[in-house]
Motif scaffolding. Structure first.
Motif, PDB file in Angstrom:
ATOM      1  N   THR A 103       0.839  -1.203   0.000  1.00  0.00           N
ATOM      2  CA  THR A 103       0.000   0.000   0.000  1.00  0.00           C
ATOM      3  C   THR A 103       0.868   1.245   0.000  1.00  0.00           C
ATOM      4  OG1 THR A 103      -1.831  -1.092   1.163  1.00  0.00           O
ATOM      5  CG2 THR A 103      -1.745   1.302   1.295  1.00  0.00           C
ATOM      6  N   GLY A 104       1.880   1.259   0.879  1.00  0.00           N
ATOM      7  CA  GLY A 104       2.792   2.394   0.928  1.00  0.00           C
ATOM      8  C   GLY A 104       3.549   2.592  -0.377  1.00  0.00           C
ATOM      9  N   LEU A 105       4.008   1.494  -1.000  1.00  0.00           N
ATOM     10  CA  LEU A 105       4.731   1.591  -2.263  1.00  0.00           C
ATOM     11  C   LEU A 105       3.846   2.133  -3.385  1.00  0.00           C
ATOM     12  CD1 LEU A 105       6.869  -1.694  -2.282  1.00  0.00           C
ATOM     13  CD2 LEU A 105       7.655   0.661  -1.940  1.00  0.00           C
ATOM     14  N   GLY A 106       2.530   1.941  -3.235  1.00  0.00           N
ATOM     15  CA  GLY A 106       1.622   2.511  -4.220  1.00  0.00           C
ATOM     16  C   GLY A 106       1.756   4.022  -4.314  1.00  0.00           C
ATOM     17  N   GLY A 107       2.152   4.645  -3.200  1.00  0.00           N
ATOM     18  CA  GLY A 107       2.352   6.086  -3.205  1.00  0.00           C
ATOM     19  C   GLY A 107       3.545   6.527  -4.035  1.00  0.00           C
ATOM     20  N   LEU A 108       4.405   5.573  -4.436  1.00  0.00           N
ATOM     21  CA  LEU A 108       5.568   5.876  -5.273  1.00  0.00           C
ATOM     22  C   LEU A 108       5.313   5.569  -6.743  1.00  0.00           C
ATOM     23  CD1 LEU A 108       8.382   4.351  -3.005  1.00  0.00           C
ATOM     24  CD2 LEU A 108       7.685   6.760  -3.160  1.00  0.00           C
ATOM     25  N   ALA A 109       4.095   5.141  -7.067  1.00  0.00           N
ATOM     26  CA  ALA A 109       3.773   4.737  -8.436  1.00  0.00           C
ATOM     27  C   ALA A 109       4.015   5.875  -9.422  1.00  0.00           C
ATOM     28  CB  ALA A 109       2.328   4.266  -8.516  1.00  0.00           C
ATOM     29  N   ILE A 110       4.543   5.500 -10.611  1.00  0.00           N
ATOM     30  CA  ILE A 110       4.809   6.503 -11.647  1.00  0.00           C
ATOM     31  C   ILE A 110       3.933   6.274 -12.877  1.00  0.00           C
ATOM     32  CG2 ILE A 110       7.170   6.930 -10.884  1.00  0.00           C
ATOM     33  CD1 ILE A 110       8.120   5.034 -13.102  1.00  0.00           C
ATOM     34  N   GLY A 111       3.101   5.257 -12.835  1.00  0.00           N
ATOM     35  CA  GLY A 111       2.237   4.990 -13.971  1.00  0.00           C
ATOM     36  C   GLY A 111       1.342   3.802 -13.739  1.00  0.00           C
ATOM     37  N   PHE A 112       0.662   3.363 -14.794  1.00  0.00           N
ATOM     38  CA  PHE A 112      -0.315   2.286 -14.705  1.00  0.00           C
ATOM     39  C   PHE A 112       0.314   0.988 -14.209  1.00  0.00           C
ATOM     40  CE2 PHE A 112      -2.141  -1.419 -16.976  1.00  0.00           C
ATOM     41  CZ  PHE A 112      -3.382  -1.467 -16.354  1.00  0.00           C
ATOM     42  N   ARG A 178      -0.712  10.397  -2.631  1.00  0.00           N
ATOM     43  CA  ARG A 178       0.499   9.647  -2.320  1.00  0.00           C
ATOM     44  C   ARG A 178       0.707   9.560  -0.809  1.00  0.00           C
ATOM     45  NH1 ARG A 178       3.610   8.726  -6.865  1.00  0.00           N
ATOM     46  NH2 ARG A 178       3.072   9.984  -8.697  1.00  0.00           N
ATOM     47  N   ASN A 179       0.568  10.672  -0.115  1.00  0.00           N
ATOM     48  CA  ASN A 179       0.729  10.668   1.343  1.00  0.00           C
ATOM     49  C   ASN A 179      -0.360   9.861   2.025  1.00  0.00           C
ATOM     50  OD1 ASN A 179       3.094  12.223   1.512  1.00  0.00           O
ATOM     51  ND2 ASN A 179       1.940  14.119   1.251  1.00  0.00           N
ATOM     52  N   ALA A 180      -1.549   9.826   1.427  1.00  0.00           N
ATOM     53  CA  ALA A 180      -2.631   9.008   1.992  1.00  0.00           C
ATOM     54  C   ALA A 180      -2.245   7.533   1.973  1.00  0.00           C
ATOM     55  CB  ALA A 180      -3.916   9.227   1.192  1.00  0.00           C
ATOM     56  N   LEU A 181      -1.645   7.075   0.871  1.00  0.00           N
ATOM     57  CA  LEU A 181      -1.211   5.683   0.786  1.00  0.00           C
ATOM     58  C   LEU A 181      -0.032   5.407   1.713  1.00  0.00           C
ATOM     59  CD1 LEU A 181      -1.515   5.019  -3.074  1.00  0.00           C
ATOM     60  CD2 LEU A 181      -3.064   4.272  -1.261  1.00  0.00           C
ATOM     61  N   PHE A 182       0.887   6.373   1.827  1.00  0.00           N
ATOM     62  CA  PHE A 182       2.002   6.206   2.776  1.00  0.00           C
ATOM     63  C   PHE A 182       1.463   6.022   4.197  1.00  0.00           C
ATOM     64  CE2 PHE A 182       4.764   9.035  -0.158  1.00  0.00           C
ATOM     65  CZ  PHE A 182       5.107   7.933  -0.931  1.00  0.00           C
ATOM     66  N   GLY A 183       0.517   6.879   4.585  1.00  0.00           N
ATOM     67  CA  GLY A 183      -0.043   6.828   5.933  1.00  0.00           C
ATOM     68  C   GLY A 183      -0.756   5.524   6.209  1.00  0.00           C
ATOM     69  N   ALA A 184      -1.509   5.026   5.222  1.00  0.00           N
ATOM     70  CA  ALA A 184      -2.218   3.759   5.394  1.00  0.00           C
ATOM     71  C   ALA A 184      -1.230   2.605   5.559  1.00  0.00           C
ATOM     72  CB  ALA A 184      -3.125   3.504   4.191  1.00  0.00           C
ATOM     73  N   GLY A 185      -0.127   2.659   4.814  1.00  0.00           N
ATOM     74  CA  GLY A 185       0.888   1.616   4.943  1.00  0.00           C
ATOM     75  C   GLY A 185       1.517   1.589   6.322  1.00  0.00           C
ATOM     76  N   ILE A 186       1.818   2.765   6.861  1.00  0.00           N
ATOM     77  CA  ILE A 186       2.404   2.857   8.207  1.00  0.00           C
ATOM     78  C   ILE A 186       1.428   2.326   9.254  1.00  0.00           C
ATOM     79  CG2 ILE A 186       3.203   4.473   9.977  1.00  0.00           C
ATOM     80  CD1 ILE A 186       4.295   6.205   7.661  1.00  0.00           C
ATOM     81  N   MET A 187       0.149   2.642   9.082  1.00  0.00           N
ATOM     82  CA  MET A 187      -0.877   2.193  10.027  1.00  0.00           C
ATOM     83  C   MET A 187      -0.915   0.665  10.114  1.00  0.00           C
ATOM     84  SD  MET A 187      -4.870   3.390  10.117  1.00  0.00           S
ATOM     85  CE  MET A 187      -5.009   3.191   8.350  1.00  0.00           C
ATOM     86  N   GLY A 188      -0.740   0.007   8.987  1.00  0.00           N
ATOM     87  CA  GLY A 188      -0.742  -1.447   8.990  1.00  0.00           C
ATOM     88  C   GLY A 188       0.465  -2.031   9.691  1.00  0.00           C
ATOM     89  N   ILE A 189       1.630  -1.435   9.475  1.00  0.00           N
ATOM     90  CA  ILE A 189       2.842  -1.930  10.126  1.00  0.00           C
ATOM     91  C   ILE A 189       2.724  -1.821  11.650  1.00  0.00           C
ATOM     92  CG2 ILE A 189       5.315  -1.525  10.440  1.00  0.00           C
ATOM     93  CD1 ILE A 189       4.619  -2.864   7.804  1.00  0.00           C
ATOM     94  N   VAL A 190       2.119  -0.732  12.134  1.00  0.00           N
ATOM     95  CA  VAL A 190       1.917  -0.564  13.578  1.00  0.00           C
ATOM     96  C   VAL A 190       1.036  -1.679  14.126  1.00  0.00           C
ATOM     97  CG1 VAL A 190       0.894   0.933  15.343  1.00  0.00           C
ATOM     98  CG2 VAL A 190       2.286   1.934  13.521  1.00  0.00           C
ATOM     99  N   LEU A 191       0.088  -2.147  13.322  1.00  0.00           N
ATOM    100  CA  LEU A 191      -0.833  -3.195  13.755  1.00  0.00           C
ATOM    101  C   LEU A 191      -0.103  -4.504  14.064  1.00  0.00           C
ATOM    102  CD1 LEU A 191      -3.812  -3.974  14.191  1.00  0.00           C
ATOM    103  CD2 LEU A 191      -3.946  -4.523  11.754  1.00  0.00           C
ATOM    104  N   VAL A 192       1.052  -4.719  13.442  1.00  0.00           N
ATOM    105  CA  VAL A 192       1.833  -5.932  13.686  1.00  0.00           C
ATOM    106  C   VAL A 192       2.150  -6.088  15.175  1.00  0.00           C
ATOM    107  CG1 VAL A 192       4.087  -7.014  13.291  1.00  0.00           C
ATOM    108  CG2 VAL A 192       2.812  -6.032  11.371  1.00  0.00           C
ATOM    109  N   VAL A 193       2.378  -4.960  15.854  1.00  0.00           N
ATOM    110  CA  VAL A 193       2.684  -4.988  17.291  1.00  0.00           C
ATOM    111  C   VAL A 193       1.529  -5.625  18.069  1.00  0.00           C
ATOM    112  CG1 VAL A 193       3.244  -3.611  19.323  1.00  0.00           C
ATOM    113  CG2 VAL A 193       4.171  -2.972  17.082  1.00  0.00           C
ATOM    114  N   GLY A 194       0.301  -5.261  17.690  1.00  0.00           N
ATOM    115  CA  GLY A 194      -0.868  -5.832  18.346  1.00  0.00           C
ATOM    116  C   GLY A 194      -0.965  -7.333  18.147  1.00  0.00           C
TER     117      GLY A 194
END
Length: 425
Positions: A103-112, A178-194
């Motif tokens: 999800t986070g890498l999607g924020g780096l997408a440069i095309g289709f 792009r920042n929305a996808l970055f933020g969603a990716g970080i949120m998922g990684i934090v969930l790993v702790v739970g």
């Protein structure tokens, strides 16, 4: 002590009670919420993504539809196999990391192509999340609370949709897609702790796992049970009716009554979320009540509600004003959420021990491959054809497929009940 009694004691020792059960279910609910947020974000961000990457509507449809759905449906089977084989916690951790990173890498997408690859990665991760969670529920939650546990987990779908659309819309305007996808990716990684803290490692049961049967053999065994065959048909009809309902109802309300997207979000979107929460919780409680009494007529309640919803949804498409139309869509919103704990719970019941996750992945396969691709295409095709034929509101005609498939689903539900009655006698 004989072997059967020893296995029973081992199973009971794996069960969670009190605050541990509560913590486990809250963690799984968060997993479901985050998964759904990452899944729906591209829907609300689509216009920004399209403009920035210079994509066509067809490419947006391929990215959010076919590419995601095919990978999701096909990857679910092997990941479910690992989950049933005693690896559910590890599968869940792996899947969360994969879908969050992609999800986070999607924020780096440069095309289709790069965005498509990122969404395929998200689909791969999310494909194992649901079967793994169901395997954990089957192992850790007592049977008399199983339906409510499934309902709590399933509640993440409406909650995640509400949060995803709400925060995604805000993020698109305020910080960019792009920042929305970055933020969603970080949120998922934090969930790993739970997961690490509140979902315990599997113990003795891991040593009692089933022998390595082939997918074909396991599938044949499931479909040799008439109850599962009819449950699979019901799942397909669920996908055929729900996919266009959620995809095309908002455009229908906007085109027919001149509502803005914000007005639709505040009315239809909010009601959809509330009905989703109420439906899953009420459905889970009712499933437990019926299952604990012997499972007689198990699928009759959702079957009845779908027949009612087929009538009210048809009426909603021909109402003269928006509030009457939206009000008549409420039973449809409720029916899809109410069905989830019944469908998943029945899948657990029919499949039997150590095959719950596999059964859920199979039940998800039909709606994913057929409902997620075929029915939205059919509704869109009928709408375009009717519009070309100078019908004023082509989408109104196309959406009649929703109550049609809902009616068939209701009738199928009564058959499933009969087959389950025969199975548990």
């Amino acid at each position: 002590m004989n072997k059967k009694s020893e296995i029973s004691l081992q199973k009971n020792s794996q069960m969670q009670y009190g605050w541990q059960r509560t913590a486990l279910l809250i963690t799984l609910l968060l997993v479901s919420i985050v998964s759904q947020i990452d899944r729906v974000l591209p829907f609300i961000l689509a216009e920004s993504i399209k403009a920035d990457l210079n994509l066509s509507d067809t490419q947006i449809g391929l990215i959010t539809g076919v590419a995601f759905t095919l990978c999701y449906s096909l990857a679910a089977l092997p990941l479910a196999r690992f989950s049933d084989g005693g690896w559910a916690r590890r599968v869940l951790l792996f899947c969360i990391i994969v879908w969050s990173v992609m999800t986070g890498l999607g924020g780096l997408a440069i095309g289709f192509l790069t965005l498509t690859l990122s969404r395929i990665g998200v689909a791969l991760g999310e494909a194992g999340g649901t079967p793994a969670a169901h395997a954990i529920i089957a192992q850790r939650i007592p049977e008399n609370f199983r339906g409510r546990a499934i309902a709590i987990f399933s509640m993440g779908i409406p909650l995640g949709s509400m949060i995803g659309f709400g925060l995604g819309g805000w993020a698109s305007d305020a910080i960019g897609w792009r920042n929305a996808l970055f933020g969603a990716g970080i949120m998922g990684i934090v969930l790993v702790v739970g997961i690490l803290f509140f979902i315990p490692k599997q113990g003795v049961l891991k040593q009692e796992t089933q022998h390595r049967e082939s997918y074909i053999k396991m599938g044949r065994e499931l479909f040799s049970k008439p109850a599962f065959g009819w449950l699979f048909r019901a799942a397909i009809l669920m996908g055929l009716s729900s996919a266009p309902f959620y995809i095309f109802t908002s455009p229908f309300l906007i085109r027919t009554f001149g509502l803005s997207a914000g007005e639709v979000g505040l009315s239809f979107g909010l009601l959809q979320g509330v009905m989703g929460i109420v439906g899953t919780l009420f459905g889970g409680k009712m499933f437990d009540k019926i299952a604990n009494k012997g499972s007689k007529g198990l699928m009759n309640p959702p079957a009845t509600i779908f027949i009612v919803a087929s009538i009210t949804t048809t009426m909603a498409l021909f109402m003269p004003n928006s509030w009457m139309s939206i009000a008549l869509l409420v039973p449809g919103m409720f029916s899809f959420a109410f069905m989830m704990p019944f469908a998943f719970g029945a899948g657990h019941l029919v499949a039997g021990p150590k095959k719950q996750a596999f059964s859920i992945s199979v039940l998800m396969l039909g709606p994913g491959l057929i409902g997620g691709t075929l029915s939205p295409f059919l509704v869109g095709f009928i709408s375009d054809y009717a519009t070309t034929g100078h019908y004023e509101n082509g989408l109104q005609i196309g959406l009649l497929l929703v109550p049609f498939f809902s009616l068939l689903l209701g009738c199928t539900g009564f058959i499933v009940s009969k087959k389950i009655n025969d199975l548990v006698k």
